[in-house]
Design a protein around this motif. Structure first.
Motif, mmCIF file in Angstrom:
data_model
loop_
_atom_site.group_PDB
_atom_site.id
_atom_site.type_symbol
_atom_site.label_atom_id
_atom_site.label_comp_id
_atom_site.label_asym_id
_atom_site.label_seq_id
_atom_site.Cartn_x
_atom_site.Cartn_y
_atom_site.Cartn_z
ATOM 1 N N SER A 1 -11.666 13.141 -10.929
ATOM 2 C CA SER A 1 -12.389 12.895 -9.677
ATOM 3 C C SER A 1 -12.273 11.435 -9.257
ATOM 4 O O SER A 1 -12.141 11.125 -8.069
ATOM 5 N N ARG A 2 -12.301 10.524 -10.230
ATOM 6 C CA ARG A 2 -12.143 9.107 -9.897
ATOM 7 C C ARG A 2 -10.715 8.818 -9.405
ATOM 8 O O ARG A 2 -10.524 8.020 -8.496
ATOM 9 N N TYR A 3 -9.765 9.474 -10.023
ATOM 10 C CA TYR A 3 -8.369 9.298 -9.619
ATOM 11 C C TYR A 3 -8.176 9.765 -8.174
ATOM 12 O O TYR A 3 -7.561 9.070 -7.361
ATOM 13 N N LEU B 1 0.820 -1.216 0.000
ATOM 14 C CA LEU B 1 0.000 0.000 0.000
ATOM 15 C C LEU B 1 0.853 1.265 0.000
ATOM 16 O O LEU B 1 0.497 2.248 -0.663
ATOM 17 N N VAL B 2 1.964 1.260 0.724
ATOM 18 C CA VAL B 2 2.865 2.426 0.711
ATOM 19 C C VAL B 2 3.364 2.672 -0.715
ATOM 20 O O VAL B 2 3.371 3.806 -1.203
ATOM 21 N N ALA B 3 3.777 1.606 -1.388
ATOM 22 C CA ALA B 3 4.276 1.733 -2.763
ATOM 23 C C ALA B 3 3.169 2.210 -3.702
ATOM 24 O O ALA B 3 3.386 3.097 -4.544
ATOM 25 N N LEU B 4 1.973 1.648 -3.544
ATOM 26 C CA LEU B 4 0.851 2.037 -4.410
ATOM 27 C C LEU B 4 0.465 3.494 -4.194
ATOM 28 O O LEU B 4 0.251 4.244 -5.153
ATOM 29 N N LEU C 1 -8.784 6.615 -1.084
ATOM 30 C CA LEU C 1 -9.069 5.307 -0.499
ATOM 31 C C LEU C 1 -7.781 4.528 -0.234
ATOM 32 O O LEU C 1 -7.618 3.922 0.827
ATOM 33 N N VAL C 2 -6.869 4.566 -1.198
ATOM 34 C CA VAL C 2 -5.584 3.885 -1.010
ATOM 35 C C VAL C 2 -4.806 4.541 0.128
ATOM 36 O O VAL C 2 -4.186 3.860 0.951
#
Length: 197
Positions: free
Chosen positions: A47-49, A22-25, A55-56
């Protein structure tokens, strides 16, 4: 009499892997990356980005804090020495004004030192210090970028993002080091027995 069951250490391996991914993402998805989008073009994709990035980011924060807290509890179970900060500070320190600038680093060092290692060959303290220096520098640059006088500064935005990426690489390595040390210690763990009176 054995130690309390809540003091029995548990492997942080699964939480560590999730936190590293998750840190990398999040480092790749951070919506504050300069010039990624035209400031006037905030359409559906944008907006989706931003929603996906948020969320990430939330998942990254929660997973990292769960890993950090687990490691702090493990450190207390694996070490015979006292700790300056309670396990609650492993989470609370990140949200406490002023203390958030140094206490999480201190707790990370305490977690590391709770597991036996050879000081002559161990570089984990240096790695923790490098991560923390990059993180604090990123936070300082990010605060400066968000101030009104520097909002349009591409240079500061680039510096802030570069520091974030460096901090992300370092924290992934810190997670790896601490998890490997604790996994070995947990595998060898034998609860201390206290003779009956």
């Amino acid at each position: 009499m054995t130690r309390p069951s809540d003091a029995v250490p548990r492997s942080p391996h699964s939480l560590a892997r999730a936190a590293q991914i998750l840190v990398a993402l999040y480092a790749l998805l951070d919506p504050t990356r300069p010039k990624l989008f035209d400031a006037t073009d905030h359409g559906l994709f944008y907006s989706r980005y931003v929603s996906a990035s948020a969320l990430v980011g939330l998942a990254t924060l929660v997973t990292f804090l769960l890993w950090f807290r687990r490691c702090r509890y493990n450190a207390q179970a694996l070490s015979v020495g006292p700790f300056a900060h309670t396990p609650g500070w492993a989470v609370g320190a990140w949200f406490t004004p002023v203390l958030m600038w140094w206490r999480p680093r201190r707790i990370a060092l305490d977690i590391h030192r709770a597991v036996g290692h050879d000081p002559a060959t161990d570089t984990t303290v240096t790695l923790i210090n490098a991560w923390w220096a990059a993180w604090i520098a990123h936070m300082a640059a990010a605060v400066t970028v968000t101030s009104t006088s520097y909002t349009d500064s591409v240079v500061l935005s680039v510096v802030s993002q570069a520091l974030y990426l460096i901090a992300a690489v370092f924290v992934i390595l810190v997670i790896q080091r601490i998890t490997a040390a604790q996994t070995r210690a947990v595998a060898a763990y034998a609860p201390a027995e206290v003779p009956a009176a």
